[in-house]
Enzyme design. Structure first.
Site, PDB file in Angstrom:
ATOM      1  N   ASP A   1      -7.554  -4.051  -5.238  1.00  0.00           N
ATOM      2  CA  ASP A   1      -7.202  -2.745  -4.674  1.00  0.00           C
ATOM      3  C   ASP A   1      -5.800  -2.297  -5.103  1.00  0.00           C
ATOM      4  O   ASP A   1      -5.505  -1.106  -5.176  1.00  0.00           O
ATOM      5  CB  ASP A   1      -7.212  -2.777  -3.135  1.00  0.00           C
ATOM      6  CG  ASP A   1      -8.280  -3.657  -2.515  1.00  0.00           C
ATOM      7  OD1 ASP A   1      -8.756  -4.582  -3.188  1.00  0.00           O
ATOM      8  OD2 ASP A   1      -8.630  -3.432  -1.354  1.00  0.00           O
TER       9      ASP A   1
ATOM     10  N   ASP B   1       0.783  -1.244   0.000  1.00  0.00           N
ATOM     11  CA  ASP B   1       0.000   0.000   0.000  1.00  0.00           C
ATOM     12  C   ASP B   1       0.813   1.291   0.000  1.00  0.00           C
ATOM     13  O   ASP B   1       0.309   2.333   0.429  1.00  0.00           O
ATOM     14  CB  ASP B   1      -0.973  -0.016   1.180  1.00  0.00           C
ATOM     15  CG  ASP B   1      -2.149  -0.950   0.886  1.00  0.00           C
ATOM     16  OD1 ASP B   1      -2.597  -0.988  -0.271  1.00  0.00           O
ATOM     17  OD2 ASP B   1      -2.618  -1.637   1.807  1.00  0.00           O
TER      18      ASP B   1
HETATM   19  N1  GLY Z   1      -7.459  -1.922   0.543  1.00  0.00           N
HETATM   20  C1  GLY Z   1      -8.304  -2.195   1.620  1.00  0.00           C
HETATM   21  C2  GLY Z   1      -9.700  -1.716   1.470  1.00  0.00           C
HETATM   22  O1  GLY Z   1     -10.138  -1.158   0.498  1.00  0.00           O
HETATM   23  O2  GLY Z   1     -10.397  -1.941   2.422  1.00  0.00           O
END
Ligand code: GLY
Length: 372
Positions: A149, A90
């Protein structure tokens, strides 16, 4: 819309000063639960840590409020070390949304260096055997999981290549996108949440959900991440296939029979309890921001449809149903988000990323649509 945008940024400045006061200096705000009346913070390596400073930069950009800028600078100081964090994928969320905006607005070389270091760190998670960036570390549940994501973190990589003229970051981003297109998407253009790979053979082991209703369902935020991800990949590559895919995702979402009239999705498009279940405002704000960018690459008719849907989302989110009254919700702007319902975690709460993409979408509307 001009009035609505102004009103939202004024409220945002008011709310985020409260949020700053509520948040100790060494951590970031994470959520507020109205049912428990509980404000929760996060450590700086939590995936959402870049959104608070990122939102402060958007608010500063609009209001030119120096107290907001000072808070943004202070918060950058505590997440700078994340540029070297290899614990998950992330880095884009954490460093691009914070330092990337800081650099865009101020042009300070130190901010740019921080983003470039983060790009170098992120590519350490690229796995040539699966031609993707590994999202989470291996666990009892997954061997080499890649979540949809992860498309969002590619913005950091593409940007790094454009800034440095070093293609390796973008090459990885393109590879990751091709793999996602091949393995995450179903024939109806909805996306799986998690694709788990075997690192030795490079083959898909299974397709699952982590935060959605079921393995075969369309988890709402994941669909929005995917849409946003393909739009941003088109921005950086001008690859027609990415644009076409983004349009197909938007068609799936905007014409979905379970998308409510106010265009704020339920937490999963296939949640069994619809309509007696939660909305996810974060899925709506991410979708609005993505649609506004998609509109600038689309033809006239499509642009009209995307802009109309995004406008409706922004108008819905600006009503008392979804937006805090001044002083409410510990200083968050929006309510009614779902983090991870299957784990009963962050259900119907305020969350930093819903606010971030709401502010981004308002900015995009102002910059790209208002006077056009
Ligand atoms: N990437 C984690 C979420 O969207 O909850």
């Amino acid at each position: 819309m001009e009035k609505l945008i102004k009103e939202n940024f004024e409220l945002a400045a008011h709310q985020y000063k409260i949020l700053a006061e509520n948040t100790p200096a060494d951590v970031m705000p994470r959520n507020y639960s109205p049912t428990e009346n509980k404000f929760t913070t996060s450590k700086t390596t939590w995936w959402t840590s870049g959104f608070f400073p990122g939102s402060l930069w958007y608010i500063y950009e609009y209001t030119k409020d120096s107290a907001i800028k000072a808070e943004a600078e202070k918060r950058l100081g505590i997440i700078e070390h994340v540029k070297n964090y290899t614990g998950d994928h992330d880095l884009g969320f954490m460093i691009y949304c914070s330092f990337g905006n800081a650099y865009r607005i101020t042009g300070k070389p130190y901010y740019k260096e921080t983003v470039l270091t983060a790009a170098e760190t992120l590519i350490k998670r690229y796995r040539p055997s699966i031609r993707s960036i590994q999202s989470w570390d291996s666990s009892a549940n997954f061997r080499c999981p890649v979540i949809v994501d992860n498309m969002m973190n590619l913005e950091l990589l593409c940007w790094a290549s454009d800034e440095t003229r070093e293609p390796k970051y973008k090459v990885i981003a393109i590879d990751h996108t091709s793999t996602t297109l091949k393995n995450h998407y179903r024939s109806d253009n909805s996306s799986y949440h998690v694709v788990d790979y075997d690192l030795v053979t490079g083959k898909v082991v299974r397709k699952k959900t982590a935060q959605g209703f079921s393995d075969e369902s369309a988890w709402a935020r994941g669909q929005s991440w995917g849409l946003y991800g393909f739009v941003l990949m088109y921005r950086f590559t001008k690859e027609a296939q990415y644009l076409e895919h983004a349009k197909k995702i938007s068609k799936f979402l905007l014409h979905h029979p379970n998308l409510p009239k106010d265009k704020i999705p339920y937490w999963d498009y296939n949640a069994k309890e619809i309509p007696a279940t939660y909305r996810d405002v974060s899925a709506a704000s991410i979708m609005a921001s993505a649609l506004l960018e998609l509109g600038i690459y689309a033809d006239k008719e499509e642009k009209k449809e995307y802009a109309k849907a995004a406008k409706k989302i922004l108008q819905s989110l600006s009503t008392n149903t979804y937006r805090s009254m001044p002083g409410e919700n510990s200083g968050f702007i929006l309510k009614h988000n779902v983090g991870a319902l299957p784990y009963n975690s962050e259900v119907d709460v305020s969350l930093t990323y819903a606010d971030y993409y709401f502010l981004e979408a308002l900015m995009r509307y102002r910059n790209w649509y208002l006077y056009k």
